[in-house]
Design a protein around this motif. Structure first.
Motif, PDB file in Angstrom:
ATOM      1  N   ARG A 121     -10.413  -5.539  -0.114  1.00 43.09           N
ATOM      2  CA  ARG A 121     -11.278  -6.429   0.666  1.00 43.09           C
ATOM      3  C   ARG A 121     -11.465  -7.809   0.051  1.00 43.09           C
ATOM      4  N   SER A 133     -14.174 -10.477   5.168  1.00 44.60           N
ATOM      5  CA  SER A 133     -14.925  -9.726   6.172  1.00 44.60           C
ATOM      6  C   SER A 133     -16.296 -10.326   6.416  1.00 44.60           C
ATOM      7  N   ALA A 173     -11.678  -6.360  14.039  1.00 44.57           N
ATOM      8  CA  ALA A 173     -12.149  -4.993  13.780  1.00 44.57           C
ATOM      9  C   ALA A 173     -11.010  -4.111  13.294  1.00 44.57           C
ATOM     10  N   LEU A 176     -10.143  -4.985   9.745  1.00 44.56           N
ATOM     11  CA  LEU A 176     -11.173  -4.485   8.838  1.00 44.56           C
ATOM     12  C   LEU A 176     -10.998  -2.990   8.570  1.00 44.56           C
ATOM     13  N   LEU A 177     -10.605  -2.243   9.589  1.00 42.31           N
ATOM     14  CA  LEU A 177     -10.393  -0.806   9.399  1.00 42.31           C
ATOM     15  C   LEU A 177      -9.213  -0.525   8.474  1.00 42.31           C
ATOM     16  N   ASP A 181     -12.899  -1.140   5.932  1.00 49.30           N
ATOM     17  CA  ASP A 181     -14.295  -1.564   5.910  1.00 49.30           C
ATOM     18  C   ASP A 181     -14.920  -1.129   7.230  1.00 49.30           C
ATOM     19  N   THR A 184     -18.505  -2.997   8.340  1.00 47.73           N
ATOM     20  CA  THR A 184     -18.446  -4.328   8.948  1.00 47.73           C
ATOM     21  C   THR A 184     -17.782  -4.274  10.314  1.00 47.73           C
ATOM     22  N   ALA A 185     -16.755  -3.426  10.448  1.00 44.19           N
ATOM     23  CA  ALA A 185     -16.116  -3.264  11.758  1.00 44.19           C
ATOM     24  C   ALA A 185     -17.125  -2.748  12.775  1.00 44.19           C
TER      25      ALA A 185
END
Length: 383
Positions: A121, A133, A173, A176-177, A181, A184-185
């Protein structure tokens, strides 16, 4: 007698500014609540990180000094942004979204993105590192406010008013996955639904989307061992108090030790390596031990004031974009705080997410400074 009609709220074209722009001072109640949280956060980080700093860096004040530096930069950001007009924020909607998508993609490159605790991240900048993020939150709220304002009269159409926003939101999103994460998603998805709701989307469309989102969200949790272990630990933390339930059990003990008035700053025991990530994600638990129920209620009241005044700014804004932007920024600040506190209190499964303005973390503090600056700026342009 001729009845006087209620004053009509003015409407403006997409790129048009109001003929007369209100130039009030920033909302003092909002500013006061934010300032109190920043000051309290610095004290809590100093208290919570004293022994961690000594263990990790050989300097008990190392983490607190860094947090003070982050806070000063965040305050400077907010002060500068309070002088920026809302039409400038609108122009940044698409450039900021493109920039964030690029950063979220770059962080996944092994040679660039840093791995910590099993997640990729962070991007290193010299001796520092930041999380793209966090910037995704700012970019998404700017994009949604601009796009929803532009499509105001056609939000009843799923294909025009809802689907395009879902497609765009799926890009950050999804990235982020991949880090992963999940928290946050999930926050970005909640932001999209909230802003679509206030933006005029039909309830039937949103309800149908919720039914579609729940099954894949459950699968994402069930298919991941560490996420499923967090759910198991949440359901019965005392069944495995030294394993999956350790962090939550220690959080409960912190609140139990604090009682009503707390043991006092500096006197808490849970900060002595009993609560993992105590100065970051679980700082509210250490606050509960040090300042007790009264301290916890004080923090809740401060966030309540931010919610009340922030949504009031949204209601009194001079144009549709500013109203949606103020709502979105307020939602992000308050929703993240509510989620963090719910995790610490054992209301929802454990998820790594900082408490805005209180938790240690450069990326979080600097991003919060951007959101705060935007909201304070919008508070100056109200009816």
């Amino acid at each position: 007698m001729i009845a006087r009609s209620a004053p009509m709220r003015p409407s403006y074209d997409l790129g048009q500014r109001p003929a007369v722009l209100a130039t009030h001072r920033v909302d003092r109640w909002l500013l006061g609540a934010l300032g109190l949280l920043v000051a309290l956060g610095l004290l809590l980080v100093l208290d919570a990180s004293f022994f961690v700093g000594a263990e990790m860096y050989g300097d008990p004040y190392a983490i607190a000094r860094r947090q003070l530096g982050f806070a000063m930069v965040a305050i400077a950001e907010a002060a500068l942004l309070t002088r920026v007009r809302s039409d400038v924020f609108r122009k940044l909607a698409y450039p900021s979204l493109i920039l964030v998508l690029l950063l979220l993609a770059v962080v996944l490159i092994p040679e660039i993105g840093q791995v910590r605790n099993g997640a990729r991240r962070w991007i290193a900048v010299g001796s520092m590192a930041f999380q793209p993020s966090e910037l995704a939150k700012v970019a998404m709220v700017l994009y949604l406010a601009h796009s929803l304002a532009r499509k105001e009269k056609r939000m009843g159409s799923f294909s025009y008013g809802v689907a395009p926003h879902l497609i765009v939101a799926a890009l950050p999103a999804g990235l982020l996955l991949l880090e992963p994460d999940f928290g946050t998603a999930g926050l970005l998805v909640a932001l999209v639904f909230a802003m679509l709701f206030v933006g005029g989307a039909r309830l039937s469309h949103l309800a149908g989307l919720v039914l579609l989102v729940v099954p894949p969200a459950f699968w994402l949790v069930w298919s991941s061992t560490y996420r499923w272990n967090r759910v198991v630990g949440f359901l019965d933390p005392f069944a495995d108090p030294r394993g999956n339930g350790f962090q939550l059990v220690q959080s409960f003990l912190a609140f139990g030790n604090g009682g009503v008035t707390g043991v006092g700053l500096g006197a808490g025991k849970q900060k002595l390596f009993w609560i993992p990530e105590g100065h970051t994600d679980f700082i509210f638990a250490l606050l509960g031990e040090s300042l007790g129920l009264l301290g916890a209620v004080f923090v809740l009241c401060c966030f309540g004031m931010i919610a009340f005044r922030g949504f009031a700014v949204a209601a009194r804004s001079l144009d549709r974009f500013s109203s949606l932007l103020a709502f979105g920024v307020t939602f992000l600040l308050v929703a993240q705080a509510v989620l963090n506190i719910a995790v610490v209190l054992g209301v929802v499964p454990t998820k790594g997410m900082p408490l805005p303005l209180l938790s240690y973390g450069g990326s979080s503090m600097l991003t919060t400074g951007l959101l705060v600056g935007i909201l304070l700026s919008l508070s100056r342009e109200t009816r």
